[in-house]
Design a protein around this motif. Structure first.
Motif, PDB file in Angstrom:
ATOM      1  N   SER A 270     -44.079  23.684   2.068  1.00 18.68           N
ATOM      2  CA  SER A 270     -43.965  24.988   2.838  1.00 18.68           C
ATOM      3  C   SER A 270     -45.139  25.219   3.855  1.00 18.68           C
ATOM      4  CB  SER A 270     -43.533  26.204   2.147  1.00 18.68           C
ATOM      5  OG  SER A 270     -44.567  26.704   1.188  1.00 18.68           O
TER       6      SER A 270
ATOM      7  N   VAL B  84     -48.563  39.751   4.397  1.00 18.45           N
ATOM      8  CA  VAL B  84     -48.549  38.528   3.496  1.00 18.45           C
ATOM      9  C   VAL B  84     -48.637  39.060   1.815  1.00 18.45           C
ATOM     10  CG1 VAL B  84     -49.338  36.483   2.762  1.00 18.45           C
ATOM     11  CG2 VAL B  84     -49.194  36.916   5.091  1.00 18.45           C
TER      12      VAL B  84
ATOM     13  N   LEU C 144     -42.334  32.081  -3.014  1.00 17.97           N
ATOM     14  CA  LEU C 144     -42.918  32.997  -1.562  1.00 17.97           C
ATOM     15  C   LEU C 144     -44.023  33.598  -2.293  1.00 17.97           C
ATOM     16  CD1 LEU C 144     -39.611  34.884  -0.553  1.00 17.97           C
ATOM     17  CD2 LEU C 144     -41.149  33.289   0.958  1.00 17.97           C
TER      18      LEU C 144
ATOM     19  N   GLY D 217     -47.562  33.075  -0.221  1.00 20.02           N
ATOM     20  CA  GLY D 217     -48.329  34.036   0.187  1.00 20.02           C
ATOM     21  C   GLY D 217     -49.582  34.195  -0.418  1.00 20.02           C
TER      22      GLY D 217
ATOM     23  N   LEU E 128     -43.636  30.569   4.938  1.00 21.43           N
ATOM     24  CA  LEU E 128     -42.688  31.794   4.051  1.00 21.43           C
ATOM     25  C   LEU E 128     -41.289  31.454   4.239  1.00 21.43           C
ATOM     26  CD1 LEU E 128     -44.810  35.025   4.461  1.00 21.43           C
ATOM     27  CD2 LEU E 128     -44.995  33.455   2.546  1.00 21.43           C
TER      28      LEU E 128
END
Length: 233
Positions: free
Chosen positions: A62, A111, A190, A194, A220
Motif C-alpha cells: 500500500s 493521518v 489502515l 498510517g 491509505l
C-alpha cells in the motif's frame, strides 16, 4: 448530528492555533526543543500503530502504491501550492512559513487511527466520543505547532473538516455495504500504514529526513482496498 464530532475537532484546532499565536514570542532554542519533542513523540506513536498490522505485505504494498500514485499526481506539490496560495492571501512575512505549518499540521491531524475510527463511529453510531478525545489532543498539538510553525496550522482545520466529514457521511451507509469483519481488518491495516506515515512525519520534524509524506496518502486507500479484496477472496 453526524458531523458534530468533526466540527468540534475543527473548532479545537482553530482554538489551539489562536492560543499558540500568543506563545510565538518564546526563544528560538525553546521552539526547536519543543519541535524535537513532538518529533520524538510521533516516532513512538507511529511505531506503536505500525506494529498492529496482521499482514505486513499489505502495508508495504500500500505504501509503494501510494508513493507511485502520490508522485504521479504530485500530491505533496498540491498541498504546498495550497499553502502558498493561503500565504499570499494572508500576507506572511516569512516565505514558506504558512505552507510548512499547513502541510505539517494537516498530516499530523489527518493521518491516524483516531481520525478514521472517530469519523466511522460518528457516522455509524452517532457516537462522537473518539472525535471529542481527538479534539482535545489536536487542540494541544495545535498550540505547540503554532508556537513553532505559525499561523499556517489554522488552515489545517479545512482538510480535517473535509476528510473526517466525508468519512462520517459515508459511514452512515457503510454497514449496508461492508461486513463488520472486513471493516475491522481494513481499520487494522489502515492504522498500520498510517503509523508508518506518522513515523515519517516525526523524522521530518527532527530534521533527519525530508520525506514527502503527502505523496504517501493514497496508500491509505490502497491498504483499505487490498484488505477488503483479500477478505472477500
Amino acid at each position: 448530528m453526524v458531523l458534530l464530532g468533526t466540527m468540534v475537532n475543527g473548532a479545537a484546532i482553530i482554538a489551539g492555533t489562536l492560543l499558540g499565536i500568543l506563545l510565538r514570542g518564546i526563544p528560538e532554542s525553546m521552539k526547536n526543543t519543543v519541535m524535537h519533542a513532538i518529533g520524538l513523540a510521533l516516532l513512538v506513536l507511529g511505531a506503536q500503530m505500525s506494529l498492529k498490522t496482521d499482514n505486513f505485505l499489505i502495508v508495504l504494498l500500500s505504501l509503494v502504491i501510494g508513493a507511485l500514485a502520490g508522485e504521479a499526481i504530485k500530491l505533496e506539490d498540491k498541498f504546498t501550492n495550497a499553502g502558498l496560495w493561503l500565504e499570499k492571501r494572508v500576507g506572511s512575512k516569512e516565505p514558506g512559513a504558512i505552507a510548512q505549518g499547513f502541510i505539517t499540521s494537516s498530516l499530523v491531524f489527518v493521518v491516524g487511527a483516531m481520525a478514521i475510527l472517530g469519523a466511522l463511529d460518528s457516522g455509524m453510531k452517532g457516537n462522537h466520543d473518539i472525535l471529542y478525545a481527538k479534539s482535545v489532543m489536536d487542540g494541544f498539538i495545535a498550540i505547540v505547532l503554532t508556537s513553532t510553525l505559525g499561523i499556517g496550522v489554522l488552515f489545517s482545520a479545512i482538510p480535517i473538516l473535509l476528510y473526517q466529514g466525508a468519512i462520517a457521511l459515508f459511514a452512515t451507509q457503510i454497514t449496508r455495504l461492508v461486513p463488520d469483519a472486513i471493516m475491522d481488518a481494513m481499520i487494522t491495516e489502515l492504522t498500520a500504514a498510517g503509523g508508518i506515515m506518522i513515523l515519517g512525519i516525526g523524522l521530518n520534524l527532527l530534521g533527519i529526513t525530508r520525506i514527502k509524506i503527502a505523496n504517501l496518502l493514497p496508500g491509505l486507500v490502497a491498504a483499505a482496498a487490498m484488505t477488503a479484496a483479500l477478505q472477500v477472496w
